[in-house]
Design a protein around this motif. Structure first.
Motif, PDB file in Angstrom:
ATOM      1  N   ALA A 271     -15.122  11.365  29.461  1.00  0.00           N
ATOM      2  CA  ALA A 271     -15.617  11.803  30.773  1.00  0.00           C
ATOM      3  C   ALA A 271     -17.085  11.423  30.896  1.00  0.00           C
ATOM      4  N   VAL A 272     -17.532  11.216  32.139  1.00  0.00           N
ATOM      5  CA  VAL A 272     -18.907  10.783  32.360  1.00  0.00           C
ATOM      6  C   VAL A 272     -19.487  11.491  33.581  1.00  0.00           C
ATOM      7  N   MET A 273     -20.791  11.795  33.502  1.00  0.00           N
ATOM      8  CA  MET A 273     -21.512  12.439  34.598  1.00  0.00           C
ATOM      9  C   MET A 273     -22.849  11.718  34.804  1.00  0.00           C
ATOM     10  N   PRO A 274     -23.091  11.099  35.964  1.00  0.00           N
ATOM     11  CA  PRO A 274     -24.422  10.540  36.238  1.00  0.00           C
ATOM     12  C   PRO A 274     -25.455  11.662  36.285  1.00  0.00           C
ATOM     13  N   VAL A 275     -26.635  11.434  35.735  1.00  0.00           N
ATOM     14  CA  VAL A 275     -27.651  12.478  35.673  1.00  0.00           C
ATOM     15  C   VAL A 275     -29.047  11.918  35.951  1.00  0.00           C
ATOM     16  N   GLU A 276     -29.942  12.838  36.314  1.00  0.00           N
ATOM     17  CA  GLU A 276     -31.369  12.579  36.339  1.00  0.00           C
ATOM     18  C   GLU A 276     -32.006  13.311  35.171  1.00  0.00           C
ATOM     19  N   CYS A 277     -33.070  12.737  34.637  1.00  0.00           N
ATOM     20  CA  CYS A 277     -33.722  13.291  33.461  1.00  0.00           C
ATOM     21  C   CYS A 277     -35.053  13.911  33.840  1.00  0.00           C
ATOM     22  N   SER A 278     -35.393  15.025  33.210  1.00  0.00           N
ATOM     23  CA  SER A 278     -36.617  15.747  33.522  1.00  0.00           C
ATOM     24  C   SER A 278     -37.853  15.038  32.987  1.00  0.00           C
ATOM     25  N   GLU A 279     -37.670  14.172  32.013  1.00  0.00           N
ATOM     26  CA  GLU A 279     -38.787  13.453  31.416  1.00  0.00           C
ATOM     27  C   GLU A 279     -38.295  12.092  30.947  1.00  0.00           C
ATOM     28  N   ALA A 280     -39.224  11.258  30.486  1.00  0.00           N
ATOM     29  CA  ALA A 280     -38.837   9.922  30.042  1.00  0.00           C
ATOM     30  C   ALA A 280     -37.741  10.030  28.990  1.00  0.00           C
ATOM     31  N   PRO A 281     -36.567   9.475  29.256  1.00  0.00           N
ATOM     32  CA  PRO A 281     -35.441   9.657  28.348  1.00  0.00           C
ATOM     33  C   PRO A 281     -35.470   8.691  27.166  1.00  0.00           C
ATOM     34  N   THR A 282     -34.722   9.061  26.149  1.00  0.00           N
ATOM     35  CA  THR A 282     -34.484   8.175  25.009  1.00  0.00           C
ATOM     36  C   THR A 282     -32.980   7.953  24.950  1.00  0.00           C
ATOM     37  N   PRO A 283     -32.473   7.013  25.730  1.00  0.00           N
ATOM     38  CA  PRO A 283     -31.022   6.870  25.832  1.00  0.00           C
ATOM     39  C   PRO A 283     -30.389   6.300  24.579  1.00  0.00           C
ATOM     40  N   ILE A 284     -29.096   6.543  24.465  1.00  0.00           N
ATOM     41  CA  ILE A 284     -28.285   6.005  23.381  1.00  0.00           C
ATOM     42  C   ILE A 284     -27.446   4.867  23.948  1.00  0.00           C
TER      43      ILE A 284
ATOM     44  N   PHE B 122     -23.792  13.199  25.273  1.00  0.00           N
ATOM     45  CA  PHE B 122     -24.976  12.404  24.933  1.00  0.00           C
ATOM     46  C   PHE B 122     -25.371  11.504  26.091  1.00  0.00           C
ATOM     47  N   LEU B 123     -26.682  11.281  26.179  1.00  0.00           N
ATOM     48  CA  LEU B 123     -27.266  10.460  27.236  1.00  0.00           C
ATOM     49  C   LEU B 123     -27.070   8.991  26.897  1.00  0.00           C
ATOM     50  N   ALA B 124     -26.392   8.270  27.791  1.00  0.00           N
ATOM     51  CA  ALA B 124     -26.061   6.877  27.506  1.00  0.00           C
ATOM     52  C   ALA B 124     -26.452   5.974  28.663  1.00  0.00           C
ATOM     53  N   THR B 125     -26.651   4.716  28.358  1.00  0.00           N
ATOM     54  CA  THR B 125     -26.901   3.695  29.376  1.00  0.00           C
ATOM     55  C   THR B 125     -26.552   2.341  28.799  1.00  0.00           C
ATOM     56  N   ASN B 126     -26.402   1.357  29.696  1.00  0.00           N
ATOM     57  CA  ASN B 126     -26.253  -0.024  29.267  1.00  0.00           C
ATOM     58  C   ASN B 126     -27.427  -0.863  29.767  1.00  0.00           C
ATOM     59  N   ARG B 127     -28.476  -0.167  30.242  1.00  0.00           N
ATOM     60  CA  ARG B 127     -29.630  -0.829  30.838  1.00  0.00           C
ATOM     61  C   ARG B 127     -30.870  -0.612  29.968  1.00  0.00           C
ATOM     62  N   THR B 128     -31.752  -1.595  29.978  1.00  0.00           N
ATOM     63  CA  THR B 128     -33.016  -1.455  29.252  1.00  0.00           C
ATOM     64  C   THR B 128     -34.174  -1.139  30.187  1.00  0.00           C
ATOM     65  N   ASP B 129     -33.890  -1.019  31.512  1.00  0.00           N
ATOM     66  CA  ASP B 129     -34.972  -0.726  32.468  1.00  0.00           C
ATOM     67  C   ASP B 129     -35.147   0.768  32.723  1.00  0.00           C
ATOM     68  N   ALA B 130     -34.345   1.607  32.057  1.00  0.00           N
ATOM     69  CA  ALA B 130     -34.499   3.067  32.113  1.00  0.00           C
ATOM     70  C   ALA B 130     -34.428   3.624  33.533  1.00  0.00           C
ATOM     71  N   THR B 131     -33.540   3.076  34.357  1.00  0.00           N
ATOM     72  CA  THR B 131     -33.438   3.552  35.740  1.00  0.00           C
ATOM     73  C   THR B 131     -32.182   4.379  36.004  1.00  0.00           C
ATOM     74  N   LYS B 132     -31.125   4.175  35.240  1.00  0.00           N
ATOM     75  CA  LYS B 132     -29.894   4.932  35.459  1.00  0.00           C
ATOM     76  C   LYS B 132     -29.315   5.369  34.115  1.00  0.00           C
ATOM     77  N   HIS B 133     -28.817   6.617  34.104  1.00  0.00           N
ATOM     78  CA  HIS B 133     -28.249   7.169  32.872  1.00  0.00           C
ATOM     79  C   HIS B 133     -27.049   8.032  33.207  1.00  0.00           C
ATOM     80  N   VAL B 134     -26.204   8.233  32.227  1.00  0.00           N
ATOM     81  CA  VAL B 134     -25.067   9.146  32.347  1.00  0.00           C
ATOM     82  C   VAL B 134     -24.989   9.998  31.085  1.00  0.00           C
TER      83      VAL B 134
END
Length: 257
Positions: free
Chosen positions: A137-150, A82-94
């Motif tokens: 386990a974690v993998m940094p990723v780029e998203c093809s479109e505006a993500p909806t992170p968890i 699942f796509l996760a982040t701890n940021r609200t600026d939508a710049t980095k995801h894993v």
């Protein structure tokens, strides 16, 4: 009118509004808004989840839960991430998953993420980063479109409703399908090493490992990792276990700085 009343009950249950009518029957303004809490939920983009309920939550985060395709000893297997982040600026995801899904030390080769609801994720590292002790386990990723992170910031509460999303094997189907299950959190336990697990009643199976356990607001309270089995005189008992969100949040933080 009934829909409005239902929404007000939901907001009241989450303490986003207070009903002063119980104490002051003739009050001019019956409901008071909890502005700090509402501001926080808007920042996390989950206010709509509280208003619209579990079915909406499952649909909204479907694109954020890709299948994890791997190969082991020549055979292909499917796990969940699942796509996760701890940021609200939508710049980095894993992408987060269970370590046992992707551990090269077990002879496993990661091949790709399964596109879910049109969203595609491109790995930004050549290998998964594995937790030294936990099944994580974690993998940094780029998203093809505006993500909806968890966001893995949910609070585990016994008997709170839970939602799991994942890709268990379904016989005779032509591809992996994302399954959603409702349940509840039954207990918070520790093993003899002092590691904490959440026990959930959601129906999960092989393939669900690495999938998120969400609360009714869509916040992640944990990640499905394994079934705890015990033999007894009457047969076998099984409890589905999840890794708590606090461990996930701590592990992903350096990759999102």
């Amino acid at each position: 009118m009934q829909v409005v009343t239902s929404m007000l009950h939901q907001l009241n249950d989450w303490m986003l509004v207070s009903d002063t009518g119980l104490l002051v029957p003739n009050a001019y303004a019956r409901y008071n808004w909890n502005k700090p809490s509402i501001t926080q939920l808007i920042a996390l983009k989950i206010l709509d989840n509280i208003l619209l309920g579990p079915a909406y939550v499952a649909q909204k985060y479907g694109q954020s839960v890709p299948a994890v395709f791997v190969r082991k000893r020549g055979d292909e297997y499917t796990g969940t991430g699942f796509l996760a982040t701890n940021r609200t600026d939508a710049t980095k995801h894993v992408i987060v998953t269970a370590k046992h899904n992707v551990d090269p030390g077990e002879g496993i080769t990661f091949t790709s993420f399964g596109s879910s609801q049109g969203a595609c994720y491109r790995p930004l590292a050549s290998e998964w980063f594995l937790h030294p002790k936990l099944d994580l386990a974690v993998m940094p990723v780029e998203c093809s479109e505006a993500p909806t992170p968890i966001y893995p910031v949910g609070v585990a509460r016994v008997l709170a409703r839970t939602i799991t999303l994942g890709y268990p094997l379904i016989a005779t189907t032509d591809a992996p399908y994302l399954l959603a299950h409702g349940g509840e959190l039954n207990a918070i336990v520790r093993n003899y090493k002092g590691e904490e697990s959440l026990i959930i009643s959601n129906l999960v199976a092989p393939g669900n490992s690495g999938g998120p356990v969400l609360d009714e607001a869509g916040l992640c309270v944990g990640m499905v990792v394994r079934a705890l089995e015990s033999k007894h005189e009457g047969g076998m008992s099984t409890a589905n276990a999840a890794l708590p969100s606090s461990a996930i949040l701590e592990f992903i933080a350096p990759f999102l700085a």
